[in-house]
Scaffold this active site. Sequence first.
Site, PDB file in Angstrom:
ATOM      1  N   SER A 157      50.018  52.352  49.588  1.00  0.00           N
ATOM      2  CA  SER A 157      49.858  52.343  51.046  1.00  0.00           C
ATOM      3  C   SER A 157      51.186  52.486  51.786  1.00  0.00           C
ATOM      4  O   SER A 157      51.578  51.629  52.591  1.00  0.00           O
ATOM      5  CB  SER A 157      49.126  51.066  51.465  1.00  0.00           C
ATOM      6  OG  SER A 157      47.892  51.017  50.796  1.00  0.00           O
ATOM      7  N   ARG A 172      59.057  57.488  53.022  1.00  0.00           N
ATOM      8  CA  ARG A 172      59.945  56.366  53.364  1.00  0.00           C
ATOM      9  C   ARG A 172      59.230  55.076  53.019  1.00  0.00           C
ATOM     10  O   ARG A 172      57.999  54.996  53.062  1.00  0.00           O
ATOM     11  CB  ARG A 172      60.301  56.372  54.857  1.00  0.00           C
ATOM     12  CG  ARG A 172      59.099  56.165  55.761  1.00  0.00           C
ATOM     13  CD  ARG A 172      59.408  56.368  57.226  1.00  0.00           C
ATOM     14  NE  ARG A 172      58.211  56.177  58.053  1.00  0.00           N
ATOM     15  CZ  ARG A 172      57.275  57.106  58.241  1.00  0.00           C
ATOM     16  NH1 ARG A 172      57.393  58.283  57.671  1.00  0.00           N
ATOM     17  NH2 ARG A 172      56.229  56.850  59.010  1.00  0.00           N
ATOM     18  N   ASP A 210      45.450  53.154  51.573  1.00  0.00           N
ATOM     19  CA  ASP A 210      44.425  52.140  51.833  1.00  0.00           C
ATOM     20  C   ASP A 210      43.591  52.443  53.078  1.00  0.00           C
ATOM     21  O   ASP A 210      42.411  52.096  53.138  1.00  0.00           O
ATOM     22  CB  ASP A 210      45.028  50.730  51.919  1.00  0.00           C
ATOM     23  CG  ASP A 210      46.138  50.600  52.952  1.00  0.00           C
ATOM     24  OD1 ASP A 210      46.523  51.614  53.561  1.00  0.00           O
ATOM     25  OD2 ASP A 210      46.649  49.474  53.122  1.00  0.00           O
TER      26      ASP A 210
END
Length: 471
Positions: A157, A172, A210
């Site tokens: 996620s 990132r 997610d």
Amino acid sequence: MNEAQDVQSVGIHFPPGIPDKVTAEVSRIAQMFMVDGESLRKITDHFVKELERGLSDQDSDISMNVTWATKYPTGYETGQYLTVDMGGTNLRVCNVVLTDEKGGYEITQSKFKLPKGLKTGTADELWAYIADRVADFLRDHNLDQGDEKLPLAFTFSYPITQDKIRHGVLQRWTKGFDIEGVEGHDVVAQLEAAFEERDVGVRIVALVNDTTGTLIASAYKDPEIKIGSIFGTGCNSAYMEKCGRVPKIADYKLPGDQNVAINTEYGAFDNSHKALPRCQFDLEVDRTSPRPGQQTYEKMVAGLYVGEIARLVLIHLHDTVGFLEGADLTRLRRLNSMESSCVSKMEEDGADTGSVMSETKAILSEQFGIEPTLQELRVCCLLGEIVCTRAARLYACGIAAICKKEGLKKGRVGVDGSTFEKLFRFKSRAAAALREILEWPDDEEDLVTFVQAEDGSGIGAALIAALSSEG
């Protein structure tokens, strides 16, 4: 005071005995955190533009990641899948069996708290930890298939760029992670290498966010679900878009009316600082975070940061106007020492006018070594209300932006994350703000509603694996 009449809309009533300089500064802070309906609508309009820019691969704060999940489930998917969910706090390993019964499933799971040092450790340590826990799970539940490898869906996620369902390059780190050697690399290849090294009998068949898992799992049970949202440690949403409206995948020559799930990654909304009303406490949260300048929106609303904002406000009041005078704030001055659950309990205490603030008193005493007066406790509870109200109202902007962009007039939003359920009055405040932004007539019920999501990182990930295997 009812749920609509919080610090957003009424004057603050202070208990007697609070010094004037404290009440004046708290009132100033309350004003700083207030976001009225007009401001919410302006923020949402800017949000819509950034969502559109992200689909075009223009210079947008919101990356709008294409996930390659292209179907809603029918309810008749079958098969056995392992799922691994690496969240911001826990690692969860599941064995999901999608049964012949419509919408049916069986799930076995184990949860592991991620070691603190892992968040700033090495890539090898991270993938080794995950591979070892999967190996433990297979052994503990007698799932070793011998030479046959079990299909595994990996819920990761964090912002990733995907050109297919089982590949993803980390853009990132977020949620306090800062591990070298992962950004710019395919996380599937790195985790599979750790599995191979340990001879763990699995193969990764899908890389899932997610939010996308939440969207698919919720739609599995409820066809009215139009948006899957996460509000926990972080904040994000996903929805189904038509491929013809995603210019950045035009080269794939996909049918214009084919669906594809978009993971917005809108926690990064307004990194360029054009819309959100940041105050001095937001600037401090950003400055002391592992990645200053990133995830601006998330840092103003999500569970990882609500407690930190409240902590900074308390310290500011102590240092500037003598609030909690004489108290030792050594423990409270520790970075990230106050969790969002503390703030929620404070506010809930304050909502009961007859309360003696026992929970708030216990939190401050046991966790921070502070022994406040009853009047000071009431101010602490008020501060919780101020911070949490703004978070809920700003959270509604992201949902409203997707609704406006998609022309969504009616539907449901499946929201996953303990913070959404546990933060006091958060759900009702977000719903009220959504009504303000979308300007529904007073005599109409809420047209877009929030519901508790189904298990996105377990059931949703397994469903995406099943749907992707269908071709």
